[in-house]
Design a protein around this motif. Sequence first.
Motif, short mmCIF file in Angstrom:
data_model
loop_
_atom_site.label_atom_id
_atom_site.label_comp_id
_atom_site.label_asym_id
_atom_site.label_seq_id
_atom_site.Cartn_x
_atom_site.Cartn_y
_atom_site.Cartn_z
N ARG A 10 -21.94 -53.61 -60.39
CA ARG A 10 -20.71 -54.11 -60.72
C ARG A 10 -20.02 -55.04 -59.53
NH1 ARG A 10 -15.62 -52.10 -59.85
NH2 ARG A 10 -16.26 -50.04 -59.59
N LEU A 11 -19.62 -56.26 -59.64
CA LEU A 11 -19.09 -57.02 -58.94
C LEU A 11 -17.70 -57.23 -59.21
CD1 LEU A 11 -21.79 -59.77 -57.90
CD2 LEU A 11 -21.56 -57.33 -56.94
N GLY A 12 -16.76 -56.62 -58.22
CA GLY A 12 -15.38 -56.80 -59.09
C GLY A 12 -15.17 -56.25 -60.38
N HIS A 13 -14.59 -56.75 -61.46
CA HIS A 13 -14.65 -56.35 -62.57
C HIS A 13 -15.77 -56.82 -63.49
CE1 HIS A 13 -9.83 -55.62 -62.44
NE2 HIS A 13 -10.71 -55.01 -61.59
N THR A 14 -16.67 -57.17 -63.13
CA THR A 14 -17.91 -57.84 -63.84
C THR A 14 -19.29 -57.20 -63.54
OG1 THR A 14 -17.05 -60.06 -63.37
CG2 THR A 14 -19.35 -59.94 -64.40
N ASN A 15 -19.67 -56.58 -64.90
CA ASN A 15 -20.89 -55.99 -64.80
C ASN A 15 -22.07 -56.86 -65.04
OD1 ASN A 15 -19.87 -53.33 -64.78
ND2 ASN A 15 -19.28 -53.33 -66.95
N LEU A 16 -23.08 -56.73 -64.05
CA LEU A 16 -24.10 -57.61 -63.93
C LEU A 16 -25.49 -56.89 -64.18
CD1 LEU A 16 -23.16 -60.11 -61.08
CD2 LEU A 16 -22.92 -60.41 -63.71
N ARG A 17 -26.50 -57.55 -64.77
CA ARG A 17 -27.83 -57.15 -64.86
C ARG A 17 -28.88 -58.55 -64.58
NH1 ARG A 17 -29.22 -54.28 -70.14
NH2 ARG A 17 -29.13 -56.47 -70.87
N VAL A 39 -21.10 -52.21 -56.50
CA VAL A 39 -20.71 -51.08 -56.84
C VAL A 39 -21.81 -50.60 -57.98
CG1 VAL A 39 -19.19 -49.39 -58.15
CG2 VAL A 39 -18.25 -51.26 -56.59
N HIS A 40 -22.65 -49.53 -57.83
CA HIS A 40 -23.46 -48.87 -58.59
C HIS A 40 -23.19 -47.59 -58.90
CE1 HIS A 40 -27.20 -48.26 -60.63
NE2 HIS A 40 -27.51 -47.51 -59.85
N LYS A 41 -23.09 -46.94 -60.22
CA LYS A 41 -22.84 -45.71 -60.57
C LYS A 41 -21.60 -45.26 -59.66
CE LYS A 41 -27.58 -44.65 -61.95
NZ LYS A 41 -28.81 -43.64 -61.83
N GLY A 42 -20.66 -45.87 -59.57
CA GLY A 42 -19.41 -45.64 -58.99
C GLY A 42 -19.23 -45.52 -57.69
N LYS A 43 -20.52 -46.09 -56.95
CA LYS A 43 -20.51 -45.94 -55.40
C LYS A 43 -20.79 -47.41 -54.93
CE LYS A 43 -22.24 -41.14 -55.18
NZ LYS A 43 -23.25 -40.20 -54.58
N ARG A 44 -20.00 -47.63 -53.91
CA ARG A 44 -20.32 -48.95 -53.29
C ARG A 44 -21.75 -49.03 -52.44
NH1 ARG A 44 -15.76 -52.52 -49.98
NH2 ARG A 44 -17.24 -54.05 -49.11
N GLN A 45 -22.45 -50.03 -52.44
CA GLN A 45 -23.70 -50.19 -51.86
C GLN A 45 -23.61 -51.49 -51.00
OE1 GLN A 45 -25.88 -47.85 -52.16
NE2 GLN A 45 -25.05 -46.61 -53.98
N ALA A 46 -24.19 -51.29 -49.45
CA ALA A 46 -24.47 -52.44 -49.05
C ALA A 46 -25.61 -53.46 -49.27
CB ALA A 46 -24.53 -52.15 -47.42
N ARG A 47 -26.59 -52.49 -49.80
CA ARG A 47 -28.08 -53.09 -50.14
C ARG A 47 -28.72 -52.18 -51.25
NH1 ARG A 47 -30.07 -56.32 -45.78
NH2 ARG A 47 -32.15 -56.51 -47.05
N LEU A 48 -28.65 -52.78 -52.50
CA LEU A 48 -29.13 -52.18 -53.69
C LEU A 48 -30.32 -52.60 -54.36
CD1 LEU A 48 -28.35 -49.93 -56.00
CD2 LEU A 48 -27.03 -51.94 -57.47
N THR A 49 -31.23 -51.75 -54.51
CA THR A 49 -32.43 -52.16 -55.08
C THR A 49 -32.40 -52.07 -56.65
OG1 THR A 49 -33.66 -51.26 -53.16
CG2 THR A 49 -35.08 -51.67 -55.35
N HIS A 107 -11.33 -60.75 -58.64
CA HIS A 107 -11.51 -59.79 -58.03
C HIS A 107 -12.95 -59.98 -57.20
CE1 HIS A 107 -8.75 -58.14 -60.84
NE2 HIS A 107 -8.41 -57.62 -59.90
N THR A 108 -13.66 -60.94 -57.21
CA THR A 108 -15.06 -61.38 -56.56
C THR A 108 -14.57 -62.42 -55.46
OG1 THR A 108 -15.66 -63.12 -58.13
CG2 THR A 108 -16.23 -60.56 -58.27
N SER A 109 -15.10 -62.43 -54.45
CA SER A 109 -14.99 -63.37 -53.25
C SER A 109 -15.86 -64.69 -53.38
CB SER A 109 -15.57 -62.77 -51.85
OG SER A 109 -16.92 -62.64 -51.82
N GLY A 163 -20.45 -59.33 -47.35
CA GLY A 163 -19.19 -58.80 -46.79
C GLY A 163 -18.07 -58.94 -47.62
N SER A 164 -17.94 -58.56 -48.94
CA SER A 164 -16.82 -58.95 -49.78
C SER A 164 -15.94 -57.71 -49.61
CB SER A 164 -17.17 -59.15 -51.14
OG SER A 164 -18.18 -57.85 -51.50
N ARG A 165 -14.66 -57.77 -50.08
CA ARG A 165 -13.72 -57.01 -49.99
C ARG A 165 -14.02 -55.59 -50.73
NH1 ARG A 165 -7.45 -58.64 -50.41
NH2 ARG A 165 -8.36 -59.49 -48.29
N ASN A 166 -14.24 -56.06 -52.11
CA ASN A 166 -14.84 -54.97 -53.24
C ASN A 166 -15.93 -54.60 -53.48
OD1 ASN A 166 -11.85 -54.99 -54.08
ND2 ASN A 166 -12.26 -57.01 -55.06
N GLY A 167 -17.12 -55.37 -52.65
CA GLY A 167 -18.39 -54.86 -52.48
C GLY A 167 -19.06 -54.85 -53.65
#
Length: 326
Positions: free
Chosen positions: A89-96, A71-81, A43-45, A65-69
């Motif tokens: 989250r990228l696809g089904h993967t939670n990252l830190r 996601v932070h706290k349930g909202k899609r973010q183009a740029r996230l600090t 689910h990631t590009s 420019g990915s399809r699934n973007g």
Amino acid sequence: MNAPFYVEVLARNGEVRHRQRVDALPIRIGQGYDNDFILDDRHTSAHHAIIERNEAGGLEVIDLGSRNGVVHKGKRQARLTIDGNTVFRLGHTNLRVRAADFSVADEMRDTTFHYWEGLPPALTGLALMLSLALMNTWIADTEKAESIHYVTGLVGMLGIGLLWSGGWALANRLFGGQTRFGRHLFIAASGLVVIEIVSLLEALAAYAFSLEIFTRYGSHVAVAIAAGMVYFHLTTINPNSPRRRFAVVCALLFCLGSGMVLVVNFQSRGHLADELYMSELFSPGLRASSGKPVEQFIAESGQLEATVDAERSKVVSDEGEEDDED
């Protein structure tokens, strides 16, 4: 945040499943093998996101420019600090992402009973359940002893205990990272044994001291013990959480369960008590309260009969008045 950086893959419960060191920015993330951090997630590009410094000197995740973007706290973010505690989250993967200078928590005191894990509590729990099933069957078996009765009792008790413990072990695996089935089985068995012992003591106290309240509302004590079992299950799953929170949850469960018992009793029997008389009798030698003379018993029975007759007469007269009105 200074290099090197560590990209972590997290489970839903926050447990770190995988950690990879990256020595410099930017950090390219995606399925492609030319990335700095490769994701095994369909689910990631191929080139999903990139991590680099922003103008303030911190880190930010940029969606490529990915399809699934991103996601932070349930909202899609183009740029996230992000900082060392931000989970995205990228696809089904939670990252830190954490830097080498990230400040970790102080060492916790180890209060876990390591010797009381695995087989010891599991075998102890099984022994308690088997003993309880055999004792209950022996007490209830007033006819000719047959082995099938004991086998049925054992299977029933083990089935209930294993299902209950298995459910908590599954929750422990999902939210605590370990199953700890043996510990949960021991908690379940101990709770069942305590319920049986307390029930026996209640019946004995009610018989010895003529305190019918113990048999009329004894089920509420069993509900309280069951809530205590839930408390120990919860602390086993997450021993580092505040115990007060679990205590509040279990107190609410007790109030809910006790209220349901009262409602069911009233709907099925017309009164709040579990039973109106003591169903379990013991040896007369265990009686501690003074007995009533036969004359007093007959007199009280006569008073009860008169009260019942008066109530019946009132009901008949009320029905007659309603027929006359019709």
